[in-house]
Design a protein around this motif. Structure first.
Motif, PDB file in Angstrom:
ATOM      1  N   ASP A 148      36.005  37.023  48.177  1.00  0.00           N
ATOM      2  CA  ASP A 148      35.653  36.082  46.914  1.00  0.00           C
ATOM      3  C   ASP A 148      37.101  35.505  46.428  1.00  0.00           C
ATOM      4  OD1 ASP A 148      33.073  37.159  46.786  1.00  0.00           O
ATOM      5  OD2 ASP A 148      33.628  38.507  45.163  1.00  0.00           O
ATOM      6  N   GLN A 149      37.062  34.026  46.602  1.00  0.00           N
ATOM      7  CA  GLN A 149      38.214  33.391  46.104  1.00  0.00           C
ATOM      8  C   GLN A 149      38.175  32.804  44.530  1.00  0.00           C
ATOM      9  OE1 GLN A 149      41.271  33.326  47.842  1.00  0.00           O
ATOM     10  NE2 GLN A 149      39.980  34.825  49.066  1.00  0.00           N
ATOM     11  N   GLN A 150      36.874  32.448  44.130  1.00  0.00           N
ATOM     12  CA  GLN A 150      36.619  32.161  42.815  1.00  0.00           C
ATOM     13  C   GLN A 150      35.725  32.733  42.295  1.00  0.00           C
ATOM     14  OE1 GLN A 150      35.343  27.737  42.929  1.00  0.00           O
ATOM     15  NE2 GLN A 150      35.810  27.750  40.762  1.00  0.00           N
ATOM     16  N   PHE A 180      33.163  42.396  42.435  1.00  0.00           N
ATOM     17  CA  PHE A 180      34.216  41.662  43.100  1.00  0.00           C
ATOM     18  C   PHE A 180      34.431  42.110  44.299  1.00  0.00           C
ATOM     19  CE2 PHE A 180      36.683  41.482  38.827  1.00  0.00           C
ATOM     20  CZ  PHE A 180      35.939  40.600  38.302  1.00  0.00           C
ATOM     21  N   ASP A 232      45.767  38.790  42.481  1.00  0.00           N
ATOM     22  CA  ASP A 232      45.280  38.722  43.736  1.00  0.00           C
ATOM     23  C   ASP A 232      45.081  37.158  44.069  1.00  0.00           C
ATOM     24  OD1 ASP A 232      45.266  41.355  44.183  1.00  0.00           O
ATOM     25  OD2 ASP A 232      43.171  41.627  43.497  1.00  0.00           O
ATOM     26  N   ASN A 233      45.556  36.465  43.490  1.00  0.00           N
ATOM     27  CA  ASN A 233      45.445  34.896  43.695  1.00  0.00           C
ATOM     28  C   ASN A 233      44.181  34.303  43.679  1.00  0.00           C
ATOM     29  OD1 ASN A 233      48.368  34.516  43.427  1.00  0.00           O
ATOM     30  ND2 ASN A 233      48.509  35.133  45.625  1.00  0.00           N
ATOM     31  N   LYS A 234      43.257  34.905  42.970  1.00  0.00           N
ATOM     32  CA  LYS A 234      42.019  34.427  42.888  1.00  0.00           C
ATOM     33  C   LYS A 234      41.678  33.705  41.433  1.00  0.00           C
ATOM     34  CE  LYS A 234      40.563  38.242  45.657  1.00  0.00           C
ATOM     35  NZ  LYS A 234      39.722  37.851  46.797  1.00  0.00           N
ATOM     36  N   SER A 235      40.809  32.491  41.549  1.00  0.00           N
ATOM     37  CA  SER A 235      40.435  31.781  40.394  1.00  0.00           C
ATOM     38  C   SER A 235      39.480  32.634  39.582  1.00  0.00           C
ATOM     39  CB  SER A 235      39.725  30.619  40.902  1.00  0.00           C
ATOM     40  OG  SER A 235      39.372  29.765  39.688  1.00  0.00           O
ATOM     41  N   LEU A 242      42.469  39.448  38.616  1.00  0.00           N
ATOM     42  CA  LEU A 242      42.208  38.466  39.684  1.00  0.00           C
ATOM     43  C   LEU A 242      43.436  37.584  39.842  1.00  0.00           C
ATOM     44  CD1 LEU A 242      38.505  37.827  38.645  1.00  0.00           C
ATOM     45  CD2 LEU A 242      39.201  38.946  40.733  1.00  0.00           C
ATOM     46  N   ASP A 243      44.206  37.403  38.701  1.00  0.00           N
ATOM     47  CA  ASP A 243      45.202  36.177  39.024  1.00  0.00           C
ATOM     48  C   ASP A 243      46.462  36.977  39.768  1.00  0.00           C
ATOM     49  OD1 ASP A 243      46.785  33.852  38.325  1.00  0.00           O
ATOM     50  OD2 ASP A 243      47.924  35.427  36.997  1.00  0.00           O
ATOM     51  N   GLU A 293      32.644  31.745  49.440  1.00  0.00           N
ATOM     52  CA  GLU A 293      33.722  32.496  48.745  1.00  0.00           C
ATOM     53  C   GLU A 293      33.765  32.456  47.115  1.00  0.00           C
ATOM     54  OE1 GLU A 293      37.046  30.941  50.753  1.00  0.00           O
ATOM     55  OE2 GLU A 293      36.950  32.384  52.328  1.00  0.00           O
TER      56      GLU A 293
END
Length: 109
Positions: free
Chosen positions: A40-42, A36, A71-74, A68-69, A10
């Motif tokens: 993908d989380q990070q 993306f 979507d709560n992604k780093s 990305l923020d 991820e």
């Protein structure tokens, strides 16, 4: 501008090299967003090969970070060259987007 990427557990690591300015900033954004994936989380953008970034390129990074923020992604950036690091520091982007010295540090980040 050239890109390569690697994805595992991820985590998406994107390597960018060359220059980002007004003439290719929209292509830069399209390429980033095209890489993306929902799982993908990070996302780590390795700019070790980037020679130059203009305000148009900074705007692309800000847009990517904001999307990305939502979507709560780093999202983080690493391996800045001295000249790109100066641009980040002077513009205050190092206070807006997380910057790490290496990919491994960004993964731990």
């Amino acid at each position: 501008m050239e890109f390569s990427h690697d994805r595992s557990d991820e985590i998406l690591v994107i390597n960018a090299s060359g220059r980002v300015d007004g003439s290719n900033a929209s292509d830069f954004l399209d390429t980033l967003q095209g890489l993306f994936e929902p799982g993908d989380q990070q996302i780590i953008l390795d700019l070790g090969g980037l020679e130059y970034i203009s305000s148009a390129g900074l705007r692309v990074l800000l847009m990517a970070a904001q999307n990305l923020d939502k979507d709560n992604k780093s999202f983080s950036i690493c391996s800045l060259t001295d000249s790109v690091s100066d641009v980040f520091r002077i513009s205050g982007f190092d206070q807006i987007i997380k910057v790490f010295p290496t990919v491994d540090a960004a993964k731990q980040g």
